[in-house]
Design a protein around this motif. Sequence first.
Motif, PDB file in Angstrom:
ATOM      1  N   PHE A   1       0.863  -1.225  -0.017  1.00  0.00           N
ATOM      2  CA  PHE A   1      -0.060   0.061   0.013  1.00  0.00           C
ATOM      3  C   PHE A   1       0.822   1.207   0.063  1.00  0.00           C
ATOM      4  N   ALA A   2       2.073   1.089   0.850  1.00  0.00           N
ATOM      5  CA  ALA A   2       2.939   2.320   0.858  1.00  0.00           C
ATOM      6  C   ALA A   2       3.267   3.033  -0.499  1.00  0.00           C
ATOM      7  N   SER A   3       3.660   2.012  -1.228  1.00  0.00           N
ATOM      8  CA  SER A   3       4.146   2.429  -2.422  1.00  0.00           C
ATOM      9  C   SER A   3       3.007   3.215  -3.417  1.00  0.00           C
ATOM     10  N   LEU A   4       1.921   3.411  -3.006  1.00  0.00           N
ATOM     11  CA  LEU A   4       0.784   3.892  -3.758  1.00  0.00           C
ATOM     12  C   LEU A   4       0.747   5.345  -3.237  1.00  0.00           C
ATOM     13  N   LEU A   5       1.396   5.610  -2.095  1.00  0.00           N
ATOM     14  CA  LEU A   5       0.865   6.733  -1.336  1.00  0.00           C
ATOM     15  C   LEU A   5       1.295   8.173  -2.281  1.00  0.00           C
ATOM     16  N   PRO A   6       2.525   8.255  -3.014  1.00  0.00           N
ATOM     17  CA  PRO A   6       2.860   9.228  -3.961  1.00  0.00           C
ATOM     18  C   PRO A   6       1.778   9.621  -4.747  1.00  0.00           C
ATOM     19  N   GLN A   7       1.151   8.565  -5.279  1.00  0.00           N
ATOM     20  CA  GLN A   7      -0.077   8.457  -6.393  1.00  0.00           C
ATOM     21  C   GLN A   7      -1.201   9.144  -5.736  1.00  0.00           C
ATOM     22  N   MET A   8      -1.507   8.603  -4.536  1.00  0.00           N
ATOM     23  CA  MET A   8      -2.704   8.902  -3.850  1.00  0.00           C
ATOM     24  C   MET A   8      -2.790  10.426  -3.506  1.00  0.00           C
ATOM     25  N   LEU A   9      -1.550  10.694  -2.958  1.00  0.00           N
ATOM     26  CA  LEU A   9      -1.494  12.277  -2.313  1.00  0.00           C
ATOM     27  C   LEU A   9      -1.572  13.276  -3.817  1.00  0.00           C
ATOM     28  N   THR A  10      -1.063  12.896  -4.712  1.00  0.00           N
ATOM     29  CA  THR A  10      -1.050  13.564  -6.001  1.00  0.00           C
ATOM     30  C   THR A  10      -1.990  13.558  -6.449  1.00  0.00           C
ATOM     31  N   VAL A  11      -3.032  12.610  -6.425  1.00  0.00           N
ATOM     32  CA  VAL A  11      -4.390  12.717  -6.989  1.00  0.00           C
ATOM     33  C   VAL A  11      -5.192  13.724  -6.124  1.00  0.00           C
TER      34      VAL A  11
ATOM     35  N   ALA B   1     -13.029   0.420 -21.191  1.00  0.00           N
ATOM     36  CA  ALA B   1     -13.413  -0.336 -22.123  1.00  0.00           C
ATOM     37  C   ALA B   1     -12.546   0.076 -23.308  1.00  0.00           C
ATOM     38  N   TYR B   2     -12.127   1.319 -23.560  1.00  0.00           N
ATOM     39  CA  TYR B   2     -11.395   1.703 -24.686  1.00  0.00           C
ATOM     40  C   TYR B   2     -10.110   1.137 -24.724  1.00  0.00           C
ATOM     41  N   LEU B   3      -9.590   1.222 -23.510  1.00  0.00           N
ATOM     42  CA  LEU B   3      -8.075   0.473 -23.597  1.00  0.00           C
ATOM     43  C   LEU B   3      -8.137  -1.051 -23.551  1.00  0.00           C
ATOM     44  N   GLY B   4      -9.133  -1.415 -23.126  1.00  0.00           N
ATOM     45  CA  GLY B   4      -9.509  -3.048 -23.317  1.00  0.00           C
ATOM     46  C   GLY B   4      -9.513  -3.316 -24.900  1.00  0.00           C
ATOM     47  N   SER B   5     -10.279  -2.620 -25.668  1.00  0.00           N
ATOM     48  CA  SER B   5     -10.577  -2.905 -26.945  1.00  0.00           C
ATOM     49  C   SER B   5      -9.380  -2.780 -27.461  1.00  0.00           C
ATOM     50  N   GLN B   6      -8.477  -1.681 -27.379  1.00  0.00           N
ATOM     51  CA  GLN B   6      -7.107  -1.638 -28.178  1.00  0.00           C
ATOM     52  C   GLN B   6      -5.965  -2.375 -27.538  1.00  0.00           C
ATOM     53  N   GLN B   7      -6.182  -3.039 -26.398  1.00  0.00           N
ATOM     54  CA  GLN B   7      -5.447  -4.012 -25.840  1.00  0.00           C
ATOM     55  C   GLN B   7      -4.321  -3.326 -25.121  1.00  0.00           C
ATOM     56  N   ILE B   8      -4.458  -1.917 -24.601  1.00  0.00           N
ATOM     57  CA  ILE B   8      -3.217  -1.349 -23.827  1.00  0.00           C
ATOM     58  C   ILE B   8      -3.658  -1.702 -22.549  1.00  0.00           C
ATOM     59  N   SER B   9      -2.549  -1.925 -21.770  1.00  0.00           N
ATOM     60  CA  SER B   9      -2.553  -2.426 -20.342  1.00  0.00           C
ATOM     61  C   SER B   9      -2.370  -0.985 -19.569  1.00  0.00           C
ATOM     62  N   PHE B  10      -3.071  -0.988 -18.300  1.00  0.00           N
ATOM     63  CA  PHE B  10      -2.931   0.071 -17.581  1.00  0.00           C
ATOM     64  C   PHE B  10      -2.753  -0.296 -15.939  1.00  0.00           C
ATOM     65  N   GLU B  11      -2.302   0.607 -15.160  1.00  0.00           N
ATOM     66  CA  GLU B  11      -2.159   0.157 -13.817  1.00  0.00           C
ATOM     67  C   GLU B  11      -3.645   0.040 -13.213  1.00  0.00           C
ATOM     68  N   GLU B  12      -3.857  -1.406 -12.697  1.00  0.00           N
ATOM     69  CA  GLU B  12      -5.272  -1.841 -12.487  1.00  0.00           C
ATOM     70  C   GLU B  12      -5.686  -1.177 -11.104  1.00  0.00           C
ATOM     71  N   HIS B  13      -4.790  -0.407 -10.511  1.00  0.00           N
ATOM     72  CA  HIS B  13      -5.472   0.025  -9.022  1.00  0.00           C
ATOM     73  C   HIS B  13      -5.875   1.494  -9.458  1.00  0.00           C
ATOM     74  N   MET B  14      -6.158   1.808 -10.602  1.00  0.00           N
ATOM     75  CA  MET B  14      -6.774   3.199 -10.795  1.00  0.00           C
ATOM     76  C   MET B  14      -8.007   3.383  -9.756  1.00  0.00           C
ATOM     77  N   PRO B  15      -8.910   2.333  -9.695  1.00  0.00           N
ATOM     78  CA  PRO B  15     -10.137   2.724  -8.969  1.00  0.00           C
ATOM     79  C   PRO B  15      -9.955   3.398  -7.370  1.00  0.00           C
ATOM     80  N   LEU B  16      -8.547   3.076  -7.106  1.00  0.00           N
ATOM     81  CA  LEU B  16      -8.443   3.739  -5.791  1.00  0.00           C
ATOM     82  C   LEU B  16      -8.199   5.230  -5.976  1.00  0.00           C
ATOM     83  N   LEU B  17      -7.795   5.461  -7.020  1.00  0.00           N
ATOM     84  CA  LEU B  17      -7.552   6.805  -7.263  1.00  0.00           C
ATOM     85  C   LEU B  17      -8.699   7.562  -7.690  1.00  0.00           C
ATOM     86  N   LEU B  18      -9.657   6.808  -8.237  1.00  0.00           N
ATOM     87  CA  LEU B  18     -11.104   7.321  -8.619  1.00  0.00           C
ATOM     88  C   LEU B  18     -11.803   7.761  -7.426  1.00  0.00           C
ATOM     89  N   VAL B  19     -11.465   6.831  -6.601  1.00  0.00           N
ATOM     90  CA  VAL B  19     -12.392   7.074  -5.115  1.00  0.00           C
ATOM     91  C   VAL B  19     -12.107   8.397  -4.413  1.00  0.00           C
TER      92      VAL B  19
END
Lengths: 314, 100
Positions: free
Chosen positions: A53-63, A109-127
């Motif tokens: 979890f700690a490794s995500l802290l910078p991203q969380m604070l930035t968001v 869905a857009y990235l999925g159909s283009q088969q581009i991967s992304f960091e899957e923890h994005m929902p945390l940043l969304l919240v």
Amino acid sequence: MIDPIILFFLLGAVAGLLRSELRLPAAIYEFVSIVLLLAIGLKGGVELAKQPFASLLPQMLTVVAMGFGLTLLAFPVLRYLGRFKRADAASIAAHYGSVSVGTYAVAVAYLGSQQISFEEHMPLLLVLLEVPAILVGIVLARGLSRQTRWKSIAHEVFLGKGIVLLLGGLLIGWVAGPDGLSSIEPLFVDLFKGILALFLLEMGLIMATQMGSLRRHGPFLVVFGIVMPLFSALVGTWLGWSLGLSIGGTTILATLAASASYIAVPAAMRISVPEANPTLSLAGALGITFPFNVLLGIPLYHALAVWAHTFAKG
Amino acid sequence: MQRHIRKLLTVVTEAALEATLVRDIDRLHAHGYTITDARGKGSRGTRNAGWEASGNIRIEVVCDAATAGEIAAYLQEHYYDNYAMILFMSDIEVLRPEKF
């Protein structure tokens, strides 16, 4: 090729503009959005379990900082350039500083159909991005007065449907892990795009109902509804790149920045800043920004992310 | 059979206000209330209940005249300016006066 889910959105919009009889029963709309929120949360939760979890802290604070910053930037533009009343400017700014889960789902869905991967923890940043804008919006409208009932506002914000389901999904996914979730995958993963298609059909219908108020409230809102997300996407792209996100991740962060809330923020603003006219912010967020992001924005933000990453490499 | 006259207070307003109004109504000594989903059109446009922000509710409270008047005055003072809200009262007959 155009994704069929976008066609569902267009179908809803056209049917709505032509005043068709078509409408989704409120309970179905509610169900569809609950499934989407849970599916997004679950997916993020599974991924969260895999990394410290700690490794995500910078991203969380930035968001969180981004949420505060975008709202604070939007407010003076609306107040002085747009000549909106203080409460209205604060409320619209809060909508644009927060996020839209529907737009996020379309980006996934857009990235999925283009088969581009992304960091899957994005929902945390969304919240995380849902909340700061609401707080800033209330303070901008009211000032830091003692009369503001922070307890009931906190209740409204943190126990709203969106946050409860996203956070709940994250926790369930985190606890259950990928193996545990395999039994419910047919509903939340396999049907995701079908459910999203129904959701977008309804969004098209809702968007069409905003057209009348857009005509009344004029060109500034239309321009703002396009320029603001473009600017926010630039900020999001830059932050995504500086945080070392992948191209997919940068695209998602730019989309999150660019999207405008139409569920959590309207509900909170209606209770906390009742003098703000809800028609204005919804016309902008739903009538302009949502369709813009879904139809043009997301591919554009993807291109922007690709450009930022190649440019950075030299 | 003896009949008793009470007031039926009906409020039609935005669904967003539900939790707040329920708190107010309880505090102003009503013994109960009934809430139904509603849709319609008024001076603040069409509210078709298709999704969260356009949801309407109808709250009905049966109570004595004093309580009805108190609730009506409170709602008028606090919500009329900023919310889509209408409110009306009628006399009704009830069979069990102790309930209301």
